[in-house]
Design a protein around this motif. Structure first.
Motif, PDB file in Angstrom:
ATOM      1  N   TYR A   5       0.854  -1.180   0.000  1.00  0.00           N
ATOM      2  CA  TYR A   5       0.000   0.000   0.000  1.00  0.00           C
ATOM      3  C   TYR A   5       0.894   1.236   0.000  1.00  0.00           C
ATOM      4  CZ  TYR A   5      -3.894  -3.105   1.160  1.00  0.00           C
ATOM      5  OH  TYR A   5      -4.842  -4.099   1.125  1.00  0.00           O
ATOM      6  N   GLN A   6       0.724   2.088  -1.007  1.00  0.00           N
ATOM      7  CA  GLN A   6       1.617   3.225  -1.200  1.00  0.00           C
ATOM      8  C   GLN A   6       0.962   4.240  -2.128  1.00  0.00           C
ATOM      9  OE1 GLN A   6       3.785   3.598  -4.540  1.00  0.00           O
ATOM     10  NE2 GLN A   6       1.826   2.747  -5.215  1.00  0.00           N
ATOM     11  N   PHE A   7       1.618   5.406  -2.278  1.00  0.00           N
ATOM     12  CA  PHE A   7       1.234   6.323  -3.349  1.00  0.00           C
ATOM     13  C   PHE A   7       2.521   6.782  -4.022  1.00  0.00           C
ATOM     14  CE2 PHE A   7       1.913   9.109   0.248  1.00  0.00           C
ATOM     15  CZ  PHE A   7       2.424  10.286  -0.280  1.00  0.00           C
ATOM     16  N   PRO A   8       2.458   7.258  -5.267  1.00  0.00           N
ATOM     17  CA  PRO A   8       3.672   7.433  -6.076  1.00  0.00           C
ATOM     18  C   PRO A   8       4.761   8.306  -5.471  1.00  0.00           C
ATOM     19  CG  PRO A   8       1.740   7.527  -7.487  1.00  0.00           C
ATOM     20  CD  PRO A   8       1.227   7.474  -6.082  1.00  0.00           C
ATOM     21  N   LEU A   9       4.402   9.310  -4.673  1.00  0.00           N
ATOM     22  CA  LEU A   9       5.418  10.215  -4.131  1.00  0.00           C
ATOM     23  C   LEU A   9       5.679   9.994  -2.644  1.00  0.00           C
ATOM     24  CD1 LEU A   9       4.687  13.591  -5.985  1.00  0.00           C
ATOM     25  CD2 LEU A   9       6.359  11.812  -6.523  1.00  0.00           C
ATOM     26  N   CYS A  10       5.407   8.810  -2.155  1.00  0.00           N
ATOM     27  CA  CYS A  10       5.767   8.473  -0.771  1.00  0.00           C
ATOM     28  C   CYS A  10       7.218   8.002  -0.754  1.00  0.00           C
ATOM     29  CB  CYS A  10       4.855   7.373  -0.231  1.00  0.00           C
ATOM     30  SG  CYS A  10       5.389   6.737   1.384  1.00  0.00           S
ATOM     31  N   VAL A  25      12.044  -9.806  -4.266  1.00  0.00           N
ATOM     32  CA  VAL A  25      10.781 -10.164  -3.619  1.00  0.00           C
ATOM     33  C   VAL A  25       9.628  -9.610  -4.454  1.00  0.00           C
ATOM     34  CG1 VAL A  25       9.355  -9.922  -1.552  1.00  0.00           C
ATOM     35  CG2 VAL A  25      11.848 -10.141  -1.336  1.00  0.00           C
ATOM     36  N   GLY A  26       8.696 -10.473  -4.849  1.00  0.00           N
ATOM     37  CA  GLY A  26       7.565 -10.039  -5.649  1.00  0.00           C
ATOM     38  C   GLY A  26       6.513  -9.335  -4.818  1.00  0.00           C
ATOM     39  N   TYR A  27       5.842  -8.367  -5.430  1.00  0.00           N
ATOM     40  CA  TYR A  27       4.785  -7.636  -4.730  1.00  0.00           C
ATOM     41  C   TYR A  27       3.882  -6.963  -5.757  1.00  0.00           C
ATOM     42  CZ  TYR A  27       7.621  -3.502  -5.720  1.00  0.00           C
ATOM     43  OH  TYR A  27       8.348  -2.519  -6.352  1.00  0.00           O
ATOM     44  N   GLU A  28       2.683  -6.605  -5.313  1.00  0.00           N
ATOM     45  CA  GLU A  28       1.736  -5.838  -6.113  1.00  0.00           C
ATOM     46  C   GLU A  28       1.575  -4.456  -5.495  1.00  0.00           C
ATOM     47  OE1 GLU A  28      -1.818  -8.108  -5.839  1.00  0.00           O
ATOM     48  OE2 GLU A  28      -1.235  -9.536  -7.406  1.00  0.00           O
ATOM     49  N   LEU A  29       1.444  -3.433  -6.319  1.00  0.00           N
ATOM     50  CA  LEU A  29       1.218  -2.083  -5.831  1.00  0.00           C
ATOM     51  C   LEU A  29      -0.268  -1.841  -5.615  1.00  0.00           C
ATOM     52  CD1 LEU A  29       3.618   0.069  -8.050  1.00  0.00           C
ATOM     53  CD2 LEU A  29       3.912  -0.553  -5.647  1.00  0.00           C
ATOM     54  N   TRP A  30      -0.609  -1.317  -4.446  1.00  0.00           N
ATOM     55  CA  TRP A  30      -1.976  -0.916  -4.132  1.00  0.00           C
ATOM     56  C   TRP A  30      -1.950   0.562  -3.760  1.00  0.00           C
ATOM     57  CZ3 TRP A  30      -6.528  -4.194  -2.803  1.00  0.00           C
ATOM     58  CH2 TRP A  30      -6.421  -5.475  -3.365  1.00  0.00           C
ATOM     59  N   ARG A  31      -2.671   1.368  -4.512  1.00  0.00           N
ATOM     60  CA  ARG A  31      -2.668   2.815  -4.288  1.00  0.00           C
ATOM     61  C   ARG A  31      -3.454   3.164  -3.024  1.00  0.00           C
ATOM     62  NH1 ARG A  31      -2.125   7.401  -7.638  1.00  0.00           N
ATOM     63  NH2 ARG A  31      -2.474   9.241  -6.333  1.00  0.00           N
ATOM     64  N   GLU A  32      -2.849   3.964  -2.149  1.00  0.00           N
ATOM     65  CA  GLU A  32      -3.520   4.407  -0.935  1.00  0.00           C
ATOM     66  C   GLU A  32      -3.054   5.823  -0.626  1.00  0.00           C
ATOM     67  OE1 GLU A  32      -6.458   3.982   1.331  1.00  0.00           O
ATOM     68  OE2 GLU A  32      -5.715   1.994   0.774  1.00  0.00           O
ATOM     69  N   ASN A  33      -3.889   6.814  -0.907  1.00  0.00           N
ATOM     70  CA  ASN A  33      -3.554   8.188  -0.578  1.00  0.00           C
ATOM     71  C   ASN A  33      -3.749   8.412   0.923  1.00  0.00           C
ATOM     72  OD1 ASN A  33      -3.071   8.858  -3.285  1.00  0.00           O
ATOM     73  ND2 ASN A  33      -5.237   9.327  -3.633  1.00  0.00           N
ATOM     74  N   HIS A  54       1.219  -6.143   3.043  1.00  0.00           N
ATOM     75  CA  HIS A  54       0.215  -7.076   3.547  1.00  0.00           C
ATOM     76  C   HIS A  54       0.213  -8.335   2.713  1.00  0.00           C
ATOM     77  CE1 HIS A  54      -4.295  -8.077   4.239  1.00  0.00           C
ATOM     78  NE2 HIS A  54      -3.566  -8.618   5.188  1.00  0.00           N
ATOM     79  N   ASP A  55       0.234  -9.478   3.385  1.00  0.00           N
ATOM     80  CA  ASP A  55       0.036 -10.769   2.734  1.00  0.00           C
ATOM     81  C   ASP A  55      -1.254 -11.350   3.297  1.00  0.00           C
ATOM     82  OD1 ASP A  55      -0.009 -13.438   1.932  1.00  0.00           O
ATOM     83  OD2 ASP A  55       2.160 -13.651   2.010  1.00  0.00           O
ATOM     84  N   PRO A  56      -2.381 -11.200   2.595  1.00  0.00           N
ATOM     85  CA  PRO A  56      -3.668 -11.639   3.155  1.00  0.00           C
ATOM     86  C   PRO A  56      -3.749 -13.136   3.380  1.00  0.00           C
ATOM     87  CG  PRO A  56      -3.909 -10.941   0.860  1.00  0.00           C
ATOM     88  CD  PRO A  56      -2.534 -10.569   1.278  1.00  0.00           C
ATOM     89  N   GLU A  57      -3.065 -13.929   2.560  1.00  0.00           N
ATOM     90  CA  GLU A  57      -3.141 -15.383   2.730  1.00  0.00           C
ATOM     91  C   GLU A  57      -2.466 -15.815   4.020  1.00  0.00           C
ATOM     92  OE1 GLU A  57      -1.705 -17.448  -0.649  1.00  0.00           O
ATOM     93  OE2 GLU A  57      -3.260 -16.688  -2.004  1.00  0.00           O
ATOM     94  N   ARG A  58      -1.341 -15.203   4.336  1.00  0.00           N
ATOM     95  CA  ARG A  58      -0.628 -15.550   5.574  1.00  0.00           C
ATOM     96  C   ARG A  58      -1.035 -14.673   6.753  1.00  0.00           C
ATOM     97  NH1 ARG A  58       5.606 -15.586   4.649  1.00  0.00           N
ATOM     98  NH2 ARG A  58       5.185 -13.771   3.319  1.00  0.00           N
ATOM     99  N   ARG A  59      -1.902 -13.687   6.483  1.00  0.00           N
ATOM    100  CA  ARG A  59      -2.389 -12.780   7.522  1.00  0.00           C
ATOM    101  C   ARG A  59      -1.232 -12.044   8.210  1.00  0.00           C
ATOM    102  NH1 ARG A  59      -7.362 -16.197  10.418  1.00  0.00           N
ATOM    103  NH2 ARG A  59      -8.548 -16.562   8.476  1.00  0.00           N
ATOM    104  N   ILE A  60      -0.319 -11.559   7.384  1.00  0.00           N
ATOM    105  CA  ILE A  60       0.810 -10.768   7.878  1.00  0.00           C
ATOM    106  C   ILE A  60       0.655  -9.345   7.370  1.00  0.00           C
ATOM    107  CG2 ILE A  60       3.311 -10.448   7.858  1.00  0.00           C
ATOM    108  CD1 ILE A  60       3.623 -13.418   7.370  1.00  0.00           C
ATOM    109  N   ALA A  61       0.743  -8.379   8.269  1.00  0.00           N
ATOM    110  CA  ALA A  61       0.727  -6.971   7.894  1.00  0.00           C
ATOM    111  C   ALA A  61       1.941  -6.297   8.530  1.00  0.00           C
ATOM    112  CB  ALA A  61      -0.558  -6.291   8.347  1.00  0.00           C
TER     113      ALA A  61
END
Length: 223
Positions: A5-10, A25-33, A54-61
């Motif tokens: 969870y990020q935004f482009p200028l963080c 390490v692989g990851y997906e970008l999720w936009r969160e202002n 966040h890894d929802p399958e392993r419930r790690i944040a």
């Protein structure tokens, strides 16, 4: 798969992205202002700040960029970024704190407020006095980086480390917002140009924040 969870200028999200890419390490970008964070995001990080991994399958944040980086230093052997002797590791952590706290507070944060938040959220013009002061303080920070490069191969020693990632992340955001005057800082400019050419850094250069466009030199590798 990790969700970042990020935004482009963080700048702190950028630091984490650089570390994850260097370590493969692989990851997906999720936009969160941060100014309109969702309830889901607040549940993951009650501080309400990016980045969060966040890894929802392993419930790690994981929250806070330094905590996230330390987590992957402990769990992924590839491309160690806090290495060497105890003294070397302490120096890396000192510089990370310097860029995360001092550079961010002096330069990146006021630039983000004046040139991003005021435009996108508050609908107000920037304060030129604050912008001038941020750019003046940026010169002092770049002077110190010049000195580090004069005396070391990388910022914290003989090898690239988390200190380089932290510095490059902050500088890249400040540069995007037009807050860096490279005149007189050839050492830092050369170091940064090398860093910009790394595969881990290239995706950052192609991203844009809506409405706000960077200076022409921002994505050029020889800047």
């Amino acid at each position: 798969m990790w969700r970042l969870y990020q935004f482009p200028l963080c700048p702190f999200s950028r630091k984490v992205r650089l570390l994850l890419s260097e370590k493969g390490v692989g990851y997906e970008l999720w936009r969160e202002n941060p100014w309109d964070a969702s309830d889901e995001f607040w549940a993951l990080n009650p501080a309400g700040r990016t980045p969060v991994l966040h890894d929802p399958e392993r419930r790690i944040a994981l929250a806070d960029s330094r905590a996230i980086c330390e987590y992957f230093e402990e769990t992924v052997d590839k491309a160690p970024m806090i290495n060497g002797t105890a003294a070397n590791r302490a120096e890396i952590r000192r510089l990370v704190a310097l860029f995360d706290e001092n550079f961010f507070g002096d330069v990146t944060m006021p630039l983000l407020h004046e040139r991003m938040k005021k435009r996108l959220v508050l609908r107000q013009p920037p304060d030129s006095r604050i912008l001038r002061e941020a750019m003046k303080l940026a010169h002092g920070h770049l002077d110190y980086i010049d000195w580090l490069i004069d005396n070391r191969t990388w910022l914290a020693g003989a090898t690239m480390s988390l200190a380089d990632l932290a510095a490059a992340a902050q500088i890249s955001v400040a540069d995007y917002l037009g807050g860096i005057d490279w005149a007189g800082h050839e050492q830092t400019r050369g170091w940064y140009s090398v860093f910009k050419s790394r595969p881990s850094f290239r995706p950052l250069l192609s991203e844009r924040m809506e409405v706000i466009q960077p200076p022409r030199h921002y994505a050029e590798l020889d800047t």
